[in-house]
Write an enzyme that holds these catalytic residues in place. Sequence first.
Site, short mmCIF file in Angstrom:
data_model
loop_
_atom_site.label_atom_id
_atom_site.label_comp_id
_atom_site.label_asym_id
_atom_site.label_seq_id
_atom_site.Cartn_x
_atom_site.Cartn_y
_atom_site.Cartn_z
N HIS A 1 -38.77 -51.57 61.00
CA HIS A 1 -38.12 -52.87 60.87
C HIS A 1 -38.30 -53.35 59.43
O HIS A 1 -39.42 -53.51 58.95
CB HIS A 1 -38.69 -53.88 61.85
N GLU A 34 -40.72 -56.24 57.88
CA GLU A 34 -42.15 -56.21 58.17
C GLU A 34 -42.91 -55.53 57.04
O GLU A 34 -43.46 -54.43 57.18
CB GLU A 34 -42.36 -55.54 59.53
N ARG A 40 -33.71 -57.11 59.43
CA ARG A 40 -34.54 -56.32 60.36
C ARG A 40 -34.02 -54.89 60.56
O ARG A 40 -34.78 -53.93 60.56
CB ARG A 40 -34.58 -57.03 61.72
N HIS A 100 -46.07 -52.10 63.13
CA HIS A 100 -45.12 -53.21 63.00
C HIS A 100 -45.87 -54.47 62.55
O HIS A 100 -47.06 -54.45 62.29
CB HIS A 100 -44.46 -53.48 64.35
N GLU A 141 -48.87 -54.09 66.30
CA GLU A 141 -48.32 -55.24 65.58
C GLU A 141 -49.44 -55.82 64.72
O GLU A 141 -50.42 -56.35 65.24
CB GLU A 141 -47.78 -56.29 66.55
#
Length: 423
Positions: A172, A175, A230, A302, A379
């Site tokens: 993405h 990020e 994104r 992520h 994440e």
Amino acid sequence: MKSVFILCLVIATGLAAKVHYDNFQVLRIFPTEERWKQDLERVLGGEFDIWRETKERIDIMVGPKVVKKLTDMLKRRNIDYDVMVEDIQSLIDQERPSAKINIGGGGSDFDYNVYHTYGEIMTWVTDFASANKGLVTEVEVGESTEGRIIKALRIGSQSSNNPGIYFQGGIHAREWISPATMINLARKLVEEYGSDDTATKILDAYDLYIIPTMNVDGYVYTHTNDRMWRKNRKNYGTACTGVDMNRNYPTGFGGKGASSNPCSETYHGPKNISEVEMEAVTTFFLDLVADGQDFHLFIDFHAYGQLWLFPWGYSRTAPIVNDYNDLSNGANAAAAALKSVHGTEYFVGNSARDMYPAGGASEDWGYDKLKAKYSYIIELRDEGRHGFLLPEKFIEPTGDETYAGMKNLFQTLLDDPNPIQKS
């Protein structure tokens, strides 16, 4: 939905038009029912971007033209919310205070604590491999939609019989902390090889492949045009550009949490593995498997949310994987090691059951197709104060604590008498 509404305040910069987010806000909403989301499209007309969603809360970015519509709707429904970010543009402006252009090589002149451009990262990959010959090899995995090279590092003693580990960053585009963390993990492992027992053993026993940034076109676009982009940059002749490549994997493709709408941030594409980046990367690794290399660990990094998630992600009703206990125990131990560095807490759980379903996502591919017993999505920082716009000052602590978690997970892998999936 952002693809529709970012035609807001656009300022020309040379040949590119750069999107600005003055007075855009992020609201954290605590829904009491599922039905309210159905009103979002009707009330806001597509002018919103869901940044992060869990069972308990949803972070939504909205522009100044519709923020009152959203808050009025929430008040009518007695839904609680907090304003997490007052002004997105101010965070963008604060994100890179150094404003450095540091192409420097893979040695002492490279600044590991700033966000680098695609070109700088690719130069670093080449120079880092050259500076660490015998342990590190540069690999060209494939090309992007716009013809950019996707590079990987292969790190290890490079025995032909070693199993594999695969770390992936930057699928993405917005990020940025993900590629920065990939770079720092590679540096720390190589620096500690020969002096730290775990680092030495893991690189002697495994080939570690690291792709710092997979979505190279999207990453470039976040630097040149739209910091909040994104998806990739593929257009299929529709009004909106881009496919969410983390909904384009085959396992669970088209399931809940993915969209068939090309203007959605979670657009899964016309078919699974439709994107040239996806085809290149998945083919590269599955060819290694076909040639006899087993993969025991896969992690897709992520941001944001401080989560450590494992399969299955495509459905809350999917059966429990056979390796559930090992996946959970390995992640919990690693998260505890991570926390010991700076006190940062991570939630550990099953992707769909404990957090949110996402059909066609990477951790399911890692477990289902790559056959990695330990397959995760992580994440990284933070929990929402900065979201995708984590300032550079957090690169170093994020790298330090993530490395501690990885070393613990490496030790779990080394100690596992059977690091192969249970049948």
